[in-house]
Write a protein that holds these residues in place. Structure first.
Motif, PDB file in Angstrom:
ATOM      1  N   TYR A  48       0.424  15.654  -0.442  1.00 23.93           N
ATOM      2  CA  TYR A  48       1.444  14.734  -0.957  1.00 23.93           C
ATOM      3  C   TYR A  48       2.569  14.555   0.058  1.00 23.93           C
ATOM      4  CZ  TYR A  48      -0.393  14.654  -5.745  1.00 23.93           C
ATOM      5  OH  TYR A  48      -1.153  14.446  -6.861  1.00 23.93           O
ATOM      6  N   ASN A  49       3.006  15.665   0.651  1.00 24.96           N
ATOM      7  CA  ASN A  49       4.110  15.600   1.598  1.00 24.96           C
ATOM      8  C   ASN A  49       3.733  14.798   2.832  1.00 24.96           C
ATOM      9  OD1 ASN A  49       5.782  17.097  -0.042  1.00 24.96           O
ATOM     10  ND2 ASN A  49       5.257  19.066   0.888  1.00 24.96           N
ATOM     11  N   TYR A  50       2.513  15.029   3.363  1.00 22.51           N
ATOM     12  CA  TYR A  50       2.044  14.255   4.506  1.00 22.51           C
ATOM     13  C   TYR A  50       2.045  12.755   4.181  1.00 22.51           C
ATOM     14  CZ  TYR A  50       0.474  17.879   7.793  1.00 22.51           C
ATOM     15  OH  TYR A  50       0.420  18.893   8.703  1.00 22.51           O
ATOM     16  N   LYS A  51       1.444  12.398   3.031  1.00 23.86           N
ATOM     17  CA  LYS A  51       1.339  10.988   2.665  1.00 23.86           C
ATOM     18  C   LYS A  51       2.716  10.359   2.475  1.00 23.86           C
ATOM     19  CE  LYS A  51      -1.808   9.893  -0.430  1.00 23.86           C
ATOM     20  NZ  LYS A  51      -2.594   9.980  -1.682  1.00 23.86           N
ATOM     21  N   ALA A  52       3.598  11.100   1.795  1.00 23.99           N
ATOM     22  CA  ALA A  52       4.939  10.563   1.541  1.00 23.99           C
ATOM     23  C   ALA A  52       5.701  10.369   2.847  1.00 23.99           C
ATOM     24  CB  ALA A  52       5.703  11.498   0.606  1.00 23.99           C
ATOM     25  N   ARG A  53       5.569  11.335   3.787  1.00 18.91           N
ATOM     26  CA  ARG A  53       6.287  11.234   5.054  1.00 18.91           C
ATOM     27  C   ARG A  53       5.783  10.052   5.883  1.00 18.91           C
ATOM     28  NH1 ARG A  53       5.962  16.181   6.309  1.00 18.91           N
ATOM     29  NH2 ARG A  53       4.152  16.139   7.669  1.00 18.91           N
ATOM     30  N   VAL A  54       4.464   9.873   5.938  1.00 17.83           N
ATOM     31  CA  VAL A  54       3.896   8.759   6.708  1.00 17.83           C
ATOM     32  C   VAL A  54       4.319   7.428   6.107  1.00 17.83           C
ATOM     33  CG1 VAL A  54       1.741   7.609   7.321  1.00 17.83           C
ATOM     34  CG2 VAL A  54       1.945  10.082   7.590  1.00 17.83           C
ATOM     35  N   LYS A  55       4.163   7.289   4.781  1.00 12.25           N
ATOM     36  CA  LYS A  55       4.525   6.030   4.126  1.00 12.25           C
ATOM     37  C   LYS A  55       6.017   5.734   4.259  1.00 12.25           C
ATOM     38  CE  LYS A  55       0.823   6.184   0.653  1.00 12.25           C
ATOM     39  NZ  LYS A  55       0.516   6.272  -0.788  1.00 12.25           N
ATOM     40  N   GLY A  56       6.833   6.795   4.249  1.00 11.92           N
ATOM     41  CA  GLY A  56       8.277   6.607   4.345  1.00 11.92           C
ATOM     42  C   GLY A  56       8.696   6.029   5.687  1.00 11.92           C
ATOM     43  N   LYS A  57       7.921   6.297   6.764  1.00 14.19           N
ATOM     44  CA  LYS A  57       8.252   5.783   8.090  1.00 14.19           C
ATOM     45  C   LYS A  57       7.674   4.393   8.343  1.00 14.19           C
ATOM     46  CE  LYS A  57       8.496  10.328  10.342  1.00 14.19           C
ATOM     47  NZ  LYS A  57       7.902  11.172  11.403  1.00 14.19           N
ATOM     48  N   SER A  58       6.706   3.977   7.546  1.00 13.23           N
ATOM     49  CA  SER A  58       5.982   2.731   7.806  1.00 13.23           C
ATOM     50  C   SER A  58       6.851   1.510   7.530  1.00 13.23           C
ATOM     51  CB  SER A  58       4.726   2.677   6.938  1.00 13.23           C
ATOM     52  OG  SER A  58       4.092   1.436   7.071  1.00 13.23           O
TER      53      SER A  58
END
Length: 519
Positions: A492-502
């Motif tokens: 979840y943290n990986y996905k949230a961090r990636v999406k947050g930068k996109s």
């Protein structure tokens, strides 16, 4: 004489009815265990939504963040200890930043609950020791006194010492009385705390009245039902009324699974009781589930408790000749069926390959086959690694029973980590062959400074691999976590961090990933 005969008949009939109820509840519990992932999914969805809210535009507001972290802590508190503790720490820091005494006290009390749930008695007392509760809302004060009461009662149970246990019980009584004074008469907290105090002080009839009142006349939540039934079961265990205790513990265990509660004592207590009662089959199933829950949650004292019972029950199961024969028959049949399926599958693939060589199919079909093949290839390898891990555990279990000690050398030579690394490398290589533009297209969804730069020798990193699996059609976070050997929370943290930068909106990011084309 007739009266005694009648009483005897009534006792036998009542015992038979209790056993029948126990059998039905154990069957129901086994079915609920099979569906445990179904009950866990809503909690995972809620957690994902809360993490999404934290990374969203409203997540910068301190009051909003406090509310979300509060909800996250409540969701995690009986689910995953490490995540619960981490969120409580964040909640405490934010409460101090806001400089709100009520919020600071609330976060401290919640930390006390988490520490107690993990068996950290001293840390619980230290955490709550300096807290001034005068003037705080009644709800916080009730939780504060209740947690300290439970801490001292649990210390007494843990020590079982003629000198210290009465002192701990007296301290628990004091805090129970303080909590009850703030509760409405005859509400859940008042009755439960009354029952708990009476039980700890061996006022059995009063305890039975309090807890039966809750079980029979109150609309309890699944968690409240589990706590109340577990507590009431100790009354019947102390009186050797095994069937009644099994009924209550089975109901508690069912309620725990249905509410996705991993920090629970009901399952292992039930397993121990069934083992002592001669039901090794169910005892083994339930003690395995109890250990799985204890490991998932990370409860220290629960691992010790379950670990002390698990080898005994496992040894009894191994020595059960009939059960062993049945298992070997199932394994042999399964291996035979698997071998047949492999042969059939190999023949089908061989025929398909010959057919593809003879005919010129459209490239669109070839692309579809390639996509399905890579997904299948990766899942098969992942399952293979899972079997290696299961085999290792099974062999070590035999070692515990002192049967085949020479197997330990073979087991220790299994390098699962190396197997996983090779699997990841193979996956990266095959995936990038089919999706050669994946990394460049993926990076185009970010500003230049946020794009992924791979290290020398890397084909893909964890972030790319997560979204590569999503591109292959694996959208279930739990499956991704199992394949990549991470916790669900980490994914979840990986996905949230990636999406947050996109530069792509969060809700459309995975859709854009699915649009990346093969060769």
């Amino acid at each position: 004489m007739k009266v005694w005969i009648l009483l005897g008949v009534m006792l036998v009939t009542g015992s038979a009815m209790a056993r029948s109820t126990s059998d039905s509840l154990l069957v129901a519990l086994n079915k609920v265990i099979e569906r445990r992932e179904e009950f866990t999914k809503p909690k995972l969805d809620r957690l994902e939504d809360l993490h999404r809210q934290l990374s969203g535009p409203n997540g910068r507001d301190d009051q909003f963040r406090f509310l979300v972290l509060q909800n996250l802590s409540d969701e995690y508190k009986a689910f995953i200890y490490d995540s619960a503790f981490a969120n409580i720490q964040r909640l405490q820091l934010l409460a101090r930043k806001i400089d709100d005494p009520v919020k600071i006290a609330y976060a401290k009390v919640k930390l006390g609950f988490i520490l107690l749930s993990s068996g950290m008695f001293k840390e619980t007392i230290d955490s709550l020791g300096g807290l001034q509760v005068r003037g705080l809302p009644d709800s916080i004060r009730v939780d504060y006194y209740s947690i300290l009461a439970r801490t001292y009662y649990d210390l007494g149970d843990f020590d079982r010492d003629g000198f210290y246990t009465p002192r701990y019980t007296a301290m628990g009584n004091k805090y129970v009385d303080s909590a009850k004074a703030l509760c409405k008469p005859n509400d859940y907290n008042f009755l439960y705390l009354s029952g708990l105090k009476n039980l700890k002080n061996e006022n059995t009839s009063e305890a039975l009245n309090n807890l039966n009142e809750l079980m029979g006349h109150y609309p309890l939540t699944p968690h409240q039902l589990a706590v109340t039934a577990s507590t009431l079961s100790y009354f019947y265990i102390s009186r050797d009324e095994t069937d009644q205790a099994i009924n209550l513990l089975a109901r508690a265990a069912i309620a725990d699974i249905q509410s996705a509660t991993k920090e629970t004592a009901a399952m292992w207590s039930l397993a121990e009781l069934l083992y002592n009662n001669g039901d090794v089959k169910n005892a083994y199933t339930f003690i395995q589930q109890a250990m799985e829950d204890a490991i998932f949650y990370g409860a220290r004292q629960r691992k010790v408790q379950v670990g002390s019972v698990l080898p005994v029950i496992a040894a009894a199961k191994v020595h059960n000749v009939d059960e062993q024969r049945r298992l070997w028959l199932i394994y042999s049949t399964a291996l035979t069926v698997l071998a047949v399926l492999v042969i059939v599958f190999a023949v089908v693939i061989f025929k398909q390959l010959k057919k593809l060589k003879r005919t010129e199919k459209a490239l669109m079909e070839a692309n579809t086959i390639k996509e399905e093949y890579i997904g299948y290839y990766f899942n098969i390898n992942s399952e293979y690694l899972g079997k290696i891990e299961a085999f290792k555990k099974a062999v070590e279990m035999k070692l515990i029973t002192k049967k085949l000690e020479d197997i330990k050398f073979i087991v220790n030579n299994i390098n699962v980590k190396k197997e996983r690394e090779e699997l990841y490398f193979s996956f990266d290589k095959v995936f990038l062959k089919l999706f050669p533009d994946f990394i460049s297209v993926f990076n185009s969804y970010f500003k230049e400074e946020d794009r992924i730069v791979l290290k020398e020798g890397q084909l893909m990193n964890t972030e790319l691999r997560i979204f590569a699996l999503i591109r292959m059609g694996i959208h279930d976070t739990e499956k991704i976590a199992k394949i990549l050997d991470y916790s669900i929370n980490t994914i979840y943290n990986y996905k949230a961090r990636v999406k947050g930068k996109s530069i792509i909106p969060n809700e459309k990011f995975e859709q854009k990933i699915m649009e990346i084309q093969t060769i």
